[in-house]
Design a protein around this motif. Structure first.
Motif, PDB file in Angstrom:
ATOM      1  N   TRP A   8      -8.467  -4.713  -4.202  1.00 37.20           N
ATOM      2  CA  TRP A   8      -8.144  -3.570  -5.070  1.00 37.20           C
ATOM      3  C   TRP A   8      -9.300  -2.580  -5.114  1.00 37.20           C
ATOM      4  O   TRP A   8      -9.093  -1.366  -5.114  1.00 37.20           O
ATOM      5  CB  TRP A   8      -7.817  -4.069  -6.475  1.00 37.20           C
ATOM      6  CG  TRP A   8      -6.503  -4.771  -6.583  1.00 37.20           C
ATOM      7  CD1 TRP A   8      -5.560  -4.913  -5.593  1.00 37.20           C
ATOM      8  CD2 TRP A   8      -5.983  -5.447  -7.720  1.00 37.20           C
ATOM      9  NE1 TRP A   8      -4.488  -5.626  -6.054  1.00 37.20           N
ATOM     10  CE2 TRP A   8      -4.712  -5.959  -7.354  1.00 37.20           C
ATOM     11  CE3 TRP A   8      -6.461  -5.666  -9.006  1.00 37.20           C
ATOM     12  CZ2 TRP A   8      -3.922  -6.684  -8.246  1.00 37.20           C
ATOM     13  CZ3 TRP A   8      -5.674  -6.386  -9.906  1.00 37.20           C
ATOM     14  CH2 TRP A   8      -4.422  -6.877  -9.522  1.00 37.20           C
ATOM     15  N   THR A 275      -0.364  -1.463  -1.830  1.00 33.62           N
ATOM     16  CA  THR A 275      -0.940  -2.234  -2.936  1.00 33.62           C
ATOM     17  C   THR A 275      -0.075  -3.399  -3.379  1.00 33.62           C
ATOM     18  O   THR A 275      -0.577  -4.341  -3.995  1.00 33.62           O
ATOM     19  CB  THR A 275      -1.164  -1.323  -4.155  1.00 33.62           C
ATOM     20  OG1 THR A 275       0.111  -0.877  -4.664  1.00 33.62           O
ATOM     21  CG2 THR A 275      -2.006  -0.120  -3.787  1.00 33.62           C
ATOM     22  N   ILE A 281      -2.959  -2.213 -10.214  1.00 30.19           N
ATOM     23  CA  ILE A 281      -3.550  -1.401  -9.151  1.00 30.19           C
ATOM     24  C   ILE A 281      -2.648  -0.224  -8.798  1.00 30.19           C
ATOM     25  O   ILE A 281      -3.118   0.864  -8.448  1.00 30.19           O
ATOM     26  CB  ILE A 281      -3.821  -2.268  -7.892  1.00 30.19           C
ATOM     27  CG1 ILE A 281      -4.381  -1.417  -6.753  1.00 30.19           C
ATOM     28  CG2 ILE A 281      -2.548  -2.968  -7.432  1.00 30.19           C
ATOM     29  CD1 ILE A 281      -5.741  -0.834  -7.016  1.00 30.19           C
TER      30      ILE A 281
END
Length: 335
Positions: A8, A275, A281
């Protein structure tokens, strides 16, 4: 856990660098080209030069506006898609943008801005968006539960009605007001008022902060309303707050920059491919990606037919539509 956090961090760092690079490109690009090597000297010692006025008085405020509007629209799309578990939901689908558009058109036609000042634009956009959200939400409640499919259909119909009312107001408007409405509907980041730019930046950041209080709730909603309720999530309260947040972000964006298509639809799609669906995130990544996408689209709009300028909504519509069709053809979008 540590591996995921590192991943992340790399994603957010990469997107932050992308935003910075796009911002620098936008700062250098225009009818008066300014080499990147000259920018530090201009900023440090050229306050009385024309180049300094161009950079600080025109291009930098426009870049900040593009980033705030792009981030806000992308974030609003991410919130709505997460709530409905539907990749085709965005502010335009639910009629939020239509309501904001109608509010701003009423403001222009009746000249409320002459009474209460420049703040009338974001205020009228937010009021219009809020009224649509109130209608959509309250017309589709069944024993305190939101009926998602009917809500989508209701939002689409309200959007059509709002568009028809906007056309009616355009038919009744004077020539000067009509031109203002048409230019605004096409979407533009040519906003000279620094107050609206500050409101836009502050509002988009506030929306991002508020959304992060509900990132775990959004993750739970991905499992379904019943599963989320079993996990202790107050689904009704969460959806109300997220609706208000999405309404605020969309109303502010439409009021300041007009109708800019596809940012709230296409950006969350592609970010989710990178993601994953975790909103911890996804929210920040979508915000940064939307900021970069709209800023780059504005650069293209400014240079593609220079010295003339295209409305940025035209560019986002073309790019967004082509990218979405490409993603569908590669079966990377799940409907």
């Amino acid at each position: 856990m540590n591996k995921r956090v590192r991943r992340w961090g790399v994603i957010l760092l990469g997107l932050s660098v992308l935003v910075a690079v796009v911002g620098i490109i936008a700062l250098c690009t225009g009818s008066a080209g300014i080499p990147i090597n000259d920018i530090p000297d201009i900023l440090l010692g050229g306050k009385d030069t024309a180049e300094y006025s161009i950079l600080m008085g025109i291009r930098l405020p426009r870049i900040l506006l593009a980033m705030s509007i792009g981030g806000a629209l992308s974030l609003a799309g991410t919130l709505l898609q997460g709530m409905f578990r539907n990749p085709l939901v965005e502010p335009y689908t639910l009629g939020i943008s239509g309501g904001a558009s109608l509010g701003v058109c009423v403001n222009i036609l009746f000249e409320f801005y002459a009474v209460i000042g420049i703040v009338a634009y974001p205020l009228s956009g937010f009021i219009g968006a809020s009224l649509v959200i109130f209608l959509v939400y309250n017309l589709n409640r069944n024993n305190q539960n939101v009926r998602s499919n009917r809500m989508l259909l209701t939002g689409v119909m309200i959007s059509y009605v709002a568009s028809s009312l906007v056309m009616l107001l355009m038919a009744l408007a004077k020539t000067d007001d009509l031109q203002s409405i048409v230019l605004w509907i096409m979407g533009s980041l040519d906003e000279p008022d620094i107050t609206l730019i500050k409101i836009s930046c502050a509002g988009s950041i506030a929306g991002l902060v508020i959304s992060y209080f509900f990132c775990m709730d959004l993750n739970a909603l991905l499992l379904g309303d019943e599963e989320a309720a079993n996990l202790g999530i107050n689904t009704s309260r969460t959806k109300k707050i997220l609706f208000i947040t999405a309404s605020f972000l969309t109303g502010l964006s439409v009021a300041v920059a007009g109708i800019i298509m596809f940012v709230g639809l296409i950006v969350p799609h592609f970010v989710r491919m990178i993601t994953g669906p975790d909103h911890r995130i996804l929210l920040a990544a979508s915000f940064l990606s939307g900021a970069a996408f709209l800023t780059l689209s504005d650069v293209i709009a400014r240079v593609i037919i220079a010295p003339l300028e295209l409305p940025v909504g035209v560019i986002t519509g073309i790019i967004g539509g082509v990218l979405f069709i490409w993603a569908l053809s590669r079966k990377q979008v799940t409907l």
